[in-house]
Design a protein around this motif. Structure first.
Motif, PDB file in Angstrom:
ATOM      1  N   GLY A  81       0.796  -1.231   0.000  1.00 53.07           N
ATOM      2  CA  GLY A  81       0.000   0.000   0.000  1.00 53.07           C
ATOM      3  C   GLY A  81       0.818   1.264   0.000  1.00 53.07           C
ATOM      4  N   HIS A  82       1.983   1.263   0.698  1.00 51.59           N
ATOM      5  CA  HIS A  82       2.731   2.519   0.649  1.00 51.59           C
ATOM      6  C   HIS A  82       3.390   2.748  -0.704  1.00 51.59           C
ATOM      7  CE1 HIS A  82       4.080   6.307   2.008  1.00 51.59           C
ATOM      8  NE2 HIS A  82       5.096   6.055   1.211  1.00 51.59           N
ATOM      9  N   PRO A  83       4.106   1.751  -1.274  1.00 54.39           N
ATOM     10  CA  PRO A  83       4.587   1.979  -2.650  1.00 54.39           C
ATOM     11  C   PRO A  83       3.441   2.347  -3.600  1.00 54.39           C
ATOM     12  CG  PRO A  83       5.711   0.095  -1.715  1.00 54.39           C
ATOM     13  CD  PRO A  83       4.654   0.490  -0.720  1.00 54.39           C
ATOM     14  N   ALA A  94       4.975   0.655   7.891  1.00 57.29           N
ATOM     15  CA  ALA A  94       4.259   0.564   9.175  1.00 57.29           C
ATOM     16  C   ALA A  94       3.879   1.923   9.748  1.00 57.29           C
ATOM     17  CB  ALA A  94       5.066  -0.244  10.180  1.00 57.29           C
ATOM     18  N   HIS A  95       4.160   3.038   8.989  1.00 55.48           N
ATOM     19  CA  HIS A  95       3.633   4.323   9.473  1.00 55.48           C
ATOM     20  C   HIS A  95       2.106   4.358   9.370  1.00 55.48           C
ATOM     21  CE1 HIS A  95       4.422   6.130   5.193  1.00 55.48           C
ATOM     22  NE2 HIS A  95       3.285   5.469   5.221  1.00 55.48           N
ATOM     23  N   HIS A  96       1.519   3.358   8.707  1.00 57.20           N
ATOM     24  CA  HIS A  96       0.057   3.239   8.699  1.00 57.20           C
ATOM     25  C   HIS A  96      -0.441   2.471   9.919  1.00 57.20           C
ATOM     26  CE1 HIS A  96      -0.352   4.706   4.541  1.00 57.20           C
ATOM     27  NE2 HIS A  96       0.839   4.165   4.388  1.00 57.20           N
ATOM     28  N   MET A  97       0.495   2.013  10.758  1.00 61.00           N
ATOM     29  CA  MET A  97       0.138   1.053  11.798  1.00 61.00           C
ATOM     30  C   MET A  97       0.622   1.481  13.165  1.00 61.00           C
ATOM     31  SD  MET A  97       1.310  -2.230   9.571  1.00 61.00           S
ATOM     32  CE  MET A  97       1.061  -3.345  10.952  1.00 61.00           C
TER      33      MET A  97
END
Ligand code: CU1
Length: 526
Positions: free
Chosen positions: A253-255, A302-305
């Protein structure tokens, strides 16, 4: 036999199909690029309609228009369709049109695979949109598909998994085509470091797609087997771990967010030099910055987490690695501004959208830095601040770059000038409307309003009403865009060879549409 067919037969070329069969069987990169762009426009309006329904429900506190589960279906499908149906296909449309022209190649490397890449998309699009009419309705668990919610849903969840597989297949084949075309089919003397920057950004985007789409496919396949075949990958009761899904999903998701923005960087990097009548400032640093962003995008997921309970060392690592991306992004913004510096600027519609991109995308970048701070993110997780952040990136970023690119290249694609006055009206309604929708969402998020909720506490009413009014201004002004495009396709003033009177070489592309079915009939580049 029709005139066109006779004409071709006279020249000893194969007879080409006409009508619907032409579009179904075409291997021409321009035809396929056009179909990608029309598909993206249809999906933009479908998912945009969902956004307007969401804003209608949120105009007032309380529930007035729909059931809460239908509201959640709208937010989920709005996200999925905008990302996979509108933004990504639009950029692939630009790639198909522009990359062969920019490289001096006769077509894409694998024209038949190119046809297949496109025609998979309407299949997936129909599956996603059609799922609203299935028992239980469409997917409602958010576009991120987190278990355990995603494991419990009805048949539309399985259909969505299949649609994602199909769209991933389409993206991977498209990427193979783009990489092979760029690496193998450049005109003699066109070294990689002389390529138009749009080709560079797409080359790097294509690598991102090939690296991440299989990861997404793996994640949704595990969801599929958890749902239907008794596995427990994400089921804690069976020894699995729902947080593992988030790790796998965001490793894709981040890429993916850079897949949605790097081609936009490429488009803007073509437009600003043209309208500043100066070469791009810092070409090599633009290439290295794009590559740096792509590499860094794999170590920040993991900045989404931050809210799942990561170890402190992991929080620090993902916080600082995320902040590091601001460095190459800052290089790009600096270079765009430096390109404009002391240029002979004019402000036609493509340039207006490109400048709005630089200003407003940067707002989305800064709010991204705010969210990158772990302690702040834990407070703002799942609030409207996040919604404001990524809509600045994706609307005034990705979508504005798409508009800029359409206005920029439409004269070359159609041979006609578009109506500049209408284009400017479309620009001003879009830029004002967009800010009215999304700027108040920062305040709503800071005040604690959660996202994906059809109802809210009374103190959030005013900002929601402002946002809804902005949404209708923004949404309906897109009809002007369609009118401008249709008018330019049907006729209008003939486009000159150098449409924007830019310096020789800055417009980077052939002056007028080449003959039909270039790949099979065009002689090798002289
Ligand atoms: Cu991210």
């Amino acid at each position: 036999m029709s005139d066109a067919a006779t004409d071709h037969a006279d020249h000893g070329h194969p007879v080409h199909p006409t009508g619907i069969m032409r579009w179904l069987t075409t291997t021409n990169h321009k035809d396929i690029g056009t179909m990608y762009l029309w598909f993206a426009l249809i999906m933009l309006f479908s998912a945009g309609t969902m956004a307007l329904l969401i804003r209608a429900e949120l105009f007032h506190p309380g529930l007035q228009l729909m059931r809460p589960d239908f509201f959640n279906q709208l937010t989920t499908m709005h996200g999925l369709i905008m990302i996979f149906g509108a933004i990504m296909p639009a950029f692939t449309g630009f790639a198909n049109w522009q990359i062969p022209l920019m490289l001096g190649a006769p077509d894409m490397a694998f024209p038949r695979m190119n046809n297949w890449s496109f025609w998979l998309l309407p299949v997936a699009g129909v599956m996603l949109l059609g799922s609203f009419w299935l028992p239980g309705g469409a997917v409602a668990g958010g576009w991120t598909m987190y278990p355990p919610l995603f494991i419990q849903g009805g048949v539309s969840y399985d259909l969505t998994i299949l649609a994602i597989h199909i769209m991933g297949l389409s993206s991977i084949m498209g990427s193979i085509n783009i990489i092979t075309t760029i690496l193998n089919m450049r005109a003699p003397g066109l070294t990689l470091m002389k390529m138009p920057l749009f080709c560079w950004t797409w080359l790097i985007t294509a690598y991102l797609l090939i690296a991440t789409m299989p990861v997404l496919a793996g994640a949704v396949t595990m969801l599929l087997t958890d749902r239907n075949f008794g596995t427990h990958f994400f089921n804690a009761a069976g020894g699995g771990d729902p947080v593992m899904f988030q790790h796998i999903f965001w490793f894709f998701g981040h890429p993916e967010v850079y897949i949605l923005i790097l081609p936009a960087f490429g488009i803007v990097s073509q437009i600003i030099p043209t309208f500043a009548r100066k070469p791009l400032f810092g070409y090599a640093s633009m290439v290295y910055a794009t590559a740096s962003i792509a590499i860094l995008s794999f170590i920040v997921w993991a900045h989404h987490m931050f809210a799942v309970g990561l170890p402190v060392a992991a929080q620090l690592f993902f916080m600082f690695s995320t902040m590091l991306i601001a460095v190459p992004t800052g290089v790009k913004v600096f270079n765009w501004v430096a390109t404009m510096w002391k240029g002979s600027l004019t402000f036609e519609t493509p340039m207006l959208f490109a400048i709005a991109f630089v200003c407003l995308f940067t707002i989305g970048g800064f709010s991204g830095l705010v969210l990158a701070m772990a302690p702040v993110d834990i407070q703002l997780q799942d609030t409207y601040y996040v919604v404001a952040h990524f809509h600045y990136v994706l609307v005034s970023g990705a979508l504005f770059a798409i508009f800029a690119g359409i206005y920029f290249w439409l004269p070359k694609w159609t041979g006609h000038m578009y109506n500049e006055t209408l284009g400017k009206i479309h620009f001003w309604f879009s830029v004002v409307g967009m800010n009215i929708v999304f700027f108040p969402m920062h305040f709503l998020g800071l005040a604690g309003m959660p996202r994906r909720i059809p109802d809210y506490a009374l103190q959030f009413t005013q900002f929601n009403q402002i946002a809804s009014v902005g949404a209708y201004i923004f949404g309906f002004s897109q009809l002007i865009f369609v009118a401008v495009v249709l008018k330019a396709i049907r006729g209008g003033a003939k486009a000159p060879d150098r449409v924007w009177e830019g310096a020789e070489g800055l417009e980077w592309t052939v002056p007028s549409p080449a003959p039909y079915h270039t790949f099979e009939t065009a002689p090798v580049v002289k």
